[in-house]
Scaffold this active site. Structure first.
Site, PDB file in Angstrom:
ATOM      1  CE  LYS A  52      73.632  37.491  34.884  1.00  0.00           C
ATOM      2  NZ  LYS A  52      74.906  38.085  35.278  1.00  0.00           N
ATOM      3  CD  GLN A  96      75.810  40.858  37.777  1.00  0.00           C
ATOM      4  OE1 GLN A  96      75.304  39.758  37.626  1.00  0.00           O
ATOM      5  NE2 GLN A  96      76.138  41.623  36.746  1.00  0.00           N
ATOM      6  CG  ASP A 119      79.763  34.896  34.835  1.00  0.00           C
ATOM      7  OD1 ASP A 119      78.940  34.830  33.906  1.00  0.00           O
ATOM      8  OD2 ASP A 119      79.650  35.666  35.805  1.00  0.00           O
TER       9      ASP A 119
END
Ligand code: NAP
Length: 290
Positions: A52, A96, A119
């Site tokens: 990412k 994460q 997200d």
């Protein structure tokens, strides 16, 4: 049979974003900034976050990687998130998962400012997604939609089977494909471990989306001729021929299913790359208040 090539589709999105970010830069405007939070040393999480960050750098998004030992307390991590919320230079925050067991993922996600939740996991953003209001759609379902759009796959009036009802993949993609939108208007059946006659249901499907987490779960005898098959699964198997020591395989028995399909996405090289492209899109949108 045509491959739904995530590399090709994500490249097109990244090129478009690169130009848009350059325009911002040339106009003296703010450049998007993603803060990625990684707790512990889980190898898969390390790989995902590194990828990412690398993708951000490639297209001109500023990225900051905040790494913490898995000994960090929930309270300390919450404070870190609050600092990122308050930092006007940070547009997007990504934590994460999975997090260590002593830390509540729910609490952490709920603490991320919804305006920076690239997200799309915050309950407010999930609610907006359900109501078809402008929001951050979480990266994997958004990536699947972008893949469908890139290949101009018709969804209106189609029978779709989604296998897997997780909050981050199966449930949101079933909602997105069933709503009244250009990439929606499908008739969607959401299947899970308690579904009966899964094979019979799949055999009626024009489009199958597999998000189960079981390697080669979808076999050729479950797929009708000319179906579209989108494989979300990422399963790590030991492979001594690879430098990393493992290979990634999907939830679909690609070799035997592919010959029956009109379109199929591979693993790797399919939805995974689109997930990253979608995250980049969300980070850009967070910066320009799109
Ligand atoms: P998850 O939370 O583990 O959910 C799995 C789903 O599969 C559950 O709804 C489960 O049903 C269902 N299931 C399990 N066994 C089944 C069976 N025999 N028949 C029908 N349904 C069954 O998984 P997830 O987070 O959605 O992830 C799924 C896969 O996608 C994993 O391989 C993951 O690594 C991958 N993934 C990939 C990306 C990407 O970017 N490509 C992103 C996220 C996830 P129940 O609800 O009844 O238990």
């Amino acid at each position: 049979m045509q491959i739904l090539d995530g590399k090709l589709a994500s490249k097109a999105i990244k090129e478009d974003l690169t130009n848009k970010i350059l325009e911002l830069k040339n106009a003296g405007k703010k450049i998007p900034h993603l803060a990625a939070v990684l707790v512990g040393n889980d190898p898969a999480s390390e790989t995902y976050v590194a990828s990412k960050v690398k993708n951000c750098n490639e297209i001109g998004i500023t990225s900051t990687l905040l790494r913490f030992n898995d000994s960090i307390s929930e309270q300390e991590l919450l404070q870190q998130i609050q600092q990122l919320n308050a930092n006007p230079d940070v547009d997007g925050i990504l934590v994460q998962v999975p997090l260590p067991k002593n830390i509540s993922e729910k609490k952490i996600i709920n603490t991320i400012s919804p305006e920076k939740d690239v997200d799309g996991f915050h309950p407010l953003n999930v609610g907006k997604m359900v109501l078809d209001l402008p929001t951050f759609i979480s990266a994997t379902p958004y990536g699947i939609i972008l893949l469908i759009q890139h290949y101009k796959i018709e969804t209106a009036g189609k029978q779709v089977i989604v296998i897997g009802r997780s909050n981050n993949v199966g449930t949101p993609i079933s909602i997105l494909l069933s709503r009244n939108a250009t990439y929606g208007n499908a008739t969607v059946t959401l299947c899970h471990s308690r579904t009966k006659n899964l094979k019979e249901l799949c055999l009626q499907a024009d489009i199958i989306i597999a998000a189960i987490g079981k390697q080669k779960f979808v076999t050729a005898d479950m797929v009708k001729e000319n179906a579209v098959v989108i494989d979300v699964g990422i399963n790590r198997i030991k492979d001594v021929t690879k430098k990393s020591g493992y290979a990634l395989i999907g939830d679909v028995d690609f070799e035997n299913v592919a010959p029956k399909c009109s379109y199929i996405s591979p693993v790797p090289g399919g939805v995974g790359l689109m997930t990253i492209a979608a995250l980049l899109m969300n980070t850009y949108k967070a910066c320009v208040n799109y």
